[in-house]
Design a protein around this motif. Structure first.
Motif, PDB file in Angstrom:
ATOM      1  N   CYS A   1       0.997   2.066   5.213  1.00 55.87           N
ATOM      2  CA  CYS A   1       0.956   1.461   6.543  1.00 55.87           C
ATOM      3  C   CYS A   1       2.321   1.625   7.217  1.00 55.87           C
ATOM      4  O   CYS A   1       3.302   2.044   6.600  1.00 55.87           O
ATOM      5  N   ARG A   2       2.389   1.272   8.495  1.00 52.98           N
ATOM      6  CA  ARG A   2       3.630   1.502   9.235  1.00 52.98           C
ATOM      7  C   ARG A   2       4.798   0.705   8.656  1.00 52.98           C
ATOM      8  O   ARG A   2       5.915   1.206   8.551  1.00 52.98           O
ATOM      9  N   ALA A   3       4.534  -0.557   8.264  1.00 51.64           N
ATOM     10  CA  ALA A   3       5.604  -1.371   7.692  1.00 51.64           C
ATOM     11  C   ALA A   3       6.131  -0.748   6.402  1.00 51.64           C
ATOM     12  O   ALA A   3       7.346  -0.692   6.174  1.00 51.64           O
ATOM     13  N   CYS A   4       5.240  -0.268   5.555  1.00 54.21           N
ATOM     14  CA  CYS A   4       5.669   0.361   4.305  1.00 54.21           C
ATOM     15  C   CYS A   4       6.475   1.626   4.578  1.00 54.21           C
ATOM     16  O   CYS A   4       7.511   1.877   3.956  1.00 54.21           O
ATOM     17  N   ARG A   5       5.998   2.440   5.531  1.00 53.88           N
ATOM     18  CA  ARG A   5       6.715   3.671   5.840  1.00 53.88           C
ATOM     19  C   ARG A   5       8.080   3.401   6.465  1.00 53.88           C
ATOM     20  O   ARG A   5       8.970   4.247   6.423  1.00 53.88           O
ATOM     21  N   ASP A   6       8.233   2.191   7.000  1.00 55.10           N
ATOM     22  CA  ASP A   6       9.516   1.791   7.574  1.00 55.10           C
ATOM     23  C   ASP A   6      10.391   1.069   6.544  1.00 55.10           C
ATOM     24  O   ASP A   6      11.469   0.588   6.868  1.00 55.10           O
ATOM     25  N   GLY A   7       9.907   0.947   5.298  1.00 57.98           N
ATOM     26  CA  GLY A   7      10.672   0.293   4.245  1.00 57.98           C
ATOM     27  C   GLY A   7      10.569  -1.224   4.245  1.00 57.98           C
ATOM     28  O   GLY A   7      11.253  -1.884   3.469  1.00 57.98           O
TER      29      GLY A   7
ATOM     30  N   MET B   1      -0.540  -5.412 -19.213  1.00 60.13           N
ATOM     31  CA  MET B   1      -0.888  -5.266 -17.803  1.00 60.13           C
ATOM     32  C   MET B   1      -0.333  -3.939 -17.294  1.00 60.13           C
ATOM     33  O   MET B   1       0.645  -3.410 -17.831  1.00 60.13           O
ATOM     34  N   THR B   2      -0.985  -3.392 -16.267  1.00 62.18           N
ATOM     35  CA  THR B   2      -0.419  -2.244 -15.579  1.00 62.18           C
ATOM     36  C   THR B   2       0.357  -2.720 -14.363  1.00 62.18           C
ATOM     37  O   THR B   2       0.071  -3.783 -13.795  1.00 62.18           O
ATOM     38  N   ALA B   3       1.337  -1.927 -13.959  1.00 59.99           N
ATOM     39  CA  ALA B   3       2.156  -2.269 -12.801  1.00 59.99           C
ATOM     40  C   ALA B   3       2.668  -0.994 -12.159  1.00 59.99           C
ATOM     41  O   ALA B   3       2.992  -0.030 -12.865  1.00 59.99           O
ATOM     42  N   PRO B   4       2.757  -0.952 -10.827  1.00 61.94           N
ATOM     43  CA  PRO B   4       3.341   0.216 -10.176  1.00 61.94           C
ATOM     44  C   PRO B   4       4.835   0.285 -10.465  1.00 61.94           C
ATOM     45  O   PRO B   4       5.505  -0.743 -10.575  1.00 61.94           O
ATOM     46  N   GLN B   5       5.349   1.484 -10.588  1.00 57.98           N
ATOM     47  CA  GLN B   5       6.763   1.605 -10.939  1.00 57.98           C
ATOM     48  C   GLN B   5       7.680   0.984  -9.891  1.00 57.98           C
ATOM     49  O   GLN B   5       8.791   0.548 -10.209  1.00 57.98           O
ATOM     50  N   TYR B   6       7.219   0.885  -8.632  1.00 57.04           N
ATOM     51  CA  TYR B   6       8.075   0.272  -7.611  1.00 57.04           C
ATOM     52  C   TYR B   6       8.282  -1.215  -7.829  1.00 57.04           C
ATOM     53  O   TYR B   6       9.168  -1.819  -7.225  1.00 57.04           O
ATOM     54  N   SER B   7       7.464  -1.836  -8.697  1.00 56.54           N
ATOM     55  CA  SER B   7       7.541  -3.289  -8.893  1.00 56.54           C
ATOM     56  C   SER B   7       8.526  -3.696  -9.979  1.00 56.54           C
ATOM     57  O   SER B   7       8.744  -4.899 -10.194  1.00 56.54           O
ATOM     58  N   LEU B   8       9.139  -2.750 -10.663  1.00 54.62           N
ATOM     59  CA  LEU B   8       9.895  -3.070 -11.868  1.00 54.62           C
ATOM     60  C   LEU B   8      11.345  -3.433 -11.583  1.00 54.62           C
ATOM     61  O   LEU B   8      11.990  -2.866 -10.705  1.00 54.62           O
ATOM     62  N   VAL B   9      11.837  -4.363 -12.387  1.00 60.20           N
ATOM     63  CA  VAL B   9      13.246  -4.756 -12.394  1.00 60.20           C
ATOM     64  C   VAL B   9      13.748  -4.588 -13.825  1.00 60.20           C
ATOM     65  O   VAL B   9      13.205  -5.200 -14.753  1.00 60.20           O
ATOM     66  N   GLY B  10      14.752  -3.750 -14.016  1.00 60.53           N
ATOM     67  CA  GLY B  10      15.300  -3.567 -15.350  1.00 60.53           C
ATOM     68  C   GLY B  10      16.120  -4.771 -15.788  1.00 60.53           C
ATOM     69  O   GLY B  10      16.920  -5.298 -15.009  1.00 60.53           O
TER      70      GLY B  10
ATOM     71  N   CYS C   1       0.805  -1.219   0.000  1.00 57.69           N
ATOM     72  CA  CYS C   1       0.000   0.000   0.000  1.00 57.69           C
ATOM     73  C   CYS C   1       0.837   1.267   0.000  1.00 57.69           C
ATOM     74  O   CYS C   1       0.427   2.295  -0.527  1.00 57.69           O
ATOM     75  N   GLY C   2       2.001   1.243   0.636  1.00 54.73           N
ATOM     76  CA  GLY C   2       2.853   2.420   0.718  1.00 54.73           C
ATOM     77  C   GLY C   2       2.570   3.314   1.906  1.00 54.73           C
ATOM     78  O   GLY C   2       3.357   4.225   2.193  1.00 54.73           O
TER      79      GLY C   2
ATOM     80  N   HIS D   1       8.428  -3.483   2.999  1.00 57.33           N
ATOM     81  CA  HIS D   1       7.272  -3.590   2.122  1.00 57.33           C
ATOM     82  C   HIS D   1       6.665  -4.990   2.085  1.00 57.33           C
ATOM     83  O   HIS D   1       5.443  -5.133   1.931  1.00 57.33           O
ATOM     84  N   THR D   2       7.470  -6.030   2.223  1.00 59.48           N
ATOM     85  CA  THR D   2       6.915  -7.385   2.192  1.00 59.48           C
ATOM     86  C   THR D   2       6.140  -7.707   3.467  1.00 59.48           C
ATOM     87  O   THR D   2       5.503  -8.762   3.550  1.00 59.48           O
ATOM     88  N   ASN D   3       6.185  -6.816   4.461  1.00 59.01           N
ATOM     89  CA  ASN D   3       5.380  -6.973   5.674  1.00 59.01           C
ATOM     90  C   ASN D   3       4.163  -6.043   5.680  1.00 59.01           C
ATOM     91  O   ASN D   3       3.514  -5.879   6.719  1.00 59.01           O
ATOM     92  N   CYS D   4       3.857  -5.481   4.529  1.00 60.53           N
ATOM     93  CA  CYS D   4       2.719  -4.575   4.411  1.00 60.53           C
ATOM     94  C   CYS D   4       1.422  -5.265   4.835  1.00 60.53           C
ATOM     95  O   CYS D   4       1.212  -6.451   4.559  1.00 60.53           O
ATOM     96  N   GLU D   5       0.524  -4.509   5.487  1.00 61.59           N
ATOM     97  CA  GLU D   5      -0.772  -5.053   5.882  1.00 61.59           C
ATOM     98  C   GLU D   5      -1.604  -5.480   4.674  1.00 61.59           C
ATOM     99  O   GLU D   5      -2.495  -6.327   4.790  1.00 61.59           O
ATOM    100  N   TYR D   6      -1.320  -4.895   3.515  1.00 56.98           N
ATOM    101  CA  TYR D   6      -2.078  -5.175   2.300  1.00 56.98           C
ATOM    102  C   TYR D   6      -1.300  -6.073   1.324  1.00 56.98           C
ATOM    103  O   TYR D   6      -1.693  -6.205   0.171  1.00 56.98           O
TER     104      TYR D   6
END
Length: 372
Positions: free
Chosen positions: A105-111, A147-156, A102-103, A113-118
């Motif tokens: 929640c507390r886990a996301c704000r702490d970096g 497909m659409t994807a958030p830019q944070y999900s990309l690997v070059g 989600c970006g 991200h794989t522990n995000c509530e969502y």
């Protein structure tokens, strides 16, 4: 470039039914998203379980609303970007990490991200009811033309990594993240259970790339085990679980009683617990066990011994896009050898045949992909 108004996709309308090839509206990227033309999407044996048995086995982990476009491991070319996307451009070759967060929640704000509530696997399943919001935001998985994807999900992707090879990144990344949590580095001794399977091959390849001095691997098929050993004959030792010698006795014999620093378990939910428990007994003082295979049920761990020997058991689920970029960079430099995989490709129209035929794969060396 001019984009079509509709696209072809494989959609599941009911659990247990075959997917249907249909025309659906083209997705539109949001301001922080990109639109990807999917070139390859990886499929693995567990996809069949997701499609047929998930609602019975794990009802607390929701599927996307049906009809749904599945597809966990897409790779392709960016064809459009949102107004707030600055680091990516049309024409970039990318792997799309399906992990959605989600970006806020507390886990996301702490970096973390794989522990995000969502936290949700796009095109696969969610981890709580909160995943339904992620499915609403990103309803298209990789089994469609776009497909659409958030830019944070990309690997070059470097030119040396094909789209088919990149479609294996999901299960490679699971192994890489697990080895990182275990602290694998030069000088480490590593045990990988299920080393010839989809996850286990990643354990072997990244164990080599990350400098593990000795890698011990178990599985049942000796022919596949010998192929794994051939990756680095001087650093890899293998054992069939059919030979009668307990894993802990085998490890103690080959390490002069020292045991291993890190143990990674790649066995799935249907596996018994004996192999896992024997491997725990093969750990050194201070050793770390990492589960990435999702062994199910109550496992009777000897916590007193783990306390006395300061051992730990870690659960590791998936990987970050930053770790995915590490993998792409390792492949570009030659540290990660992607050439070991045998590509088995199918057009989108044959997705059901591919899923039903994947059990005939050549262990983890086969890389099954759909090419929309």
């Amino acid at each position: 470039m001019s984009l079509p108004k509709t696209m072809k996709a494989a959609r599941m309308h009911a659990v247990g039914e075959a997917m249907k090839i249909e025309q659906v509206p083209m997705p539109e990227p949001g301001s922080n998203d990109v639109l990807v033309r999917v070139k390859s999407c990886g499929i693995v044996p567990n996809l069949g379980n997701i499609l047929s048995n998930w609602t019975t086995w794990f009802p607390e982990r929701p599927l996307p609303p049906l009809p749904a476009i599945f597809g966990l491991d897409p790779a392709g070319e960016i064809v459009a970007v949102g107004s707030q996307v600055h680091a990516w451009k049309p024409g970039d070759r990318v792997y799309v990490n399906p992990g959605r967060y989600c970006g806020g929640c507390r886990a996301c704000r702490d970096g973390r991200h794989t522990n995000c509530e969502y936290w949700t696997f796009n095109g696969y399943f969610g981890f709580s009811d909160k995943s339904m919001k992620m499915f609403e935001d990103y309803p298209y998985g990789g089994l469609g033309e776009y497909m659409t994807a958030p830019q944070y999900s990309l690997v070059g992707l470097p030119d040396s990594v094909s789209y088919d090879q990149a479609a294996r990144f999901g299960y490679l990344g699971t192994a890489y993240a697990g080895l990182r949590k275990g602290g694998v580095r030069p000088g480490t001794t590593l045990l990988v259970n299920g080393i010839s399977g989809t996850l286990g091959i990643g354990g072997a390849l990244f164990g080599l790339a990350m400098g593990a001095t000795r890698i011990f691997g178990t599985a049942r098929n000796m022919e596949l085990l010998n192929r794994v050993k051939a990756l680095a004959p001087n650093r890899i030792e293998v054992k069939s679980l059919n030979d009668g010698e307990p894993i802990d006795a085998w490890i103690q014999r080959l390490t002069d009683g020292a045991g291993v620093d890190v143990y990674v378990d790649c066995l799935g939910p249907g596996a018994g617990h004996d192999t896992l428990l024997a491997s725990m007994r093969a750990l050194k003082h201070g050793g770390k066990a990492v589960d990435i295979g999702a062994t199910a049920g109550g496992v009777p761990l000897d916590l007193h011994t783990m306390m006395d020997l300061q051992q730990s058991m870690i659960g590791s689920c998936w990987f970050t896009s930053g770790e995915g970029q590490d993998m792409a960079d390792m492949a570009a430099s030659g540290l990660l050898d992607m050439s070991v995989f045998e590509q088995v490709g199918f057009p989108l129209d044959q997705v059901n045949e591919a899923i039903s035929g994947i059990e005939n794969r050549n262990g983890g060396f086969s890389n099954y992909v759909i090419n929309p």
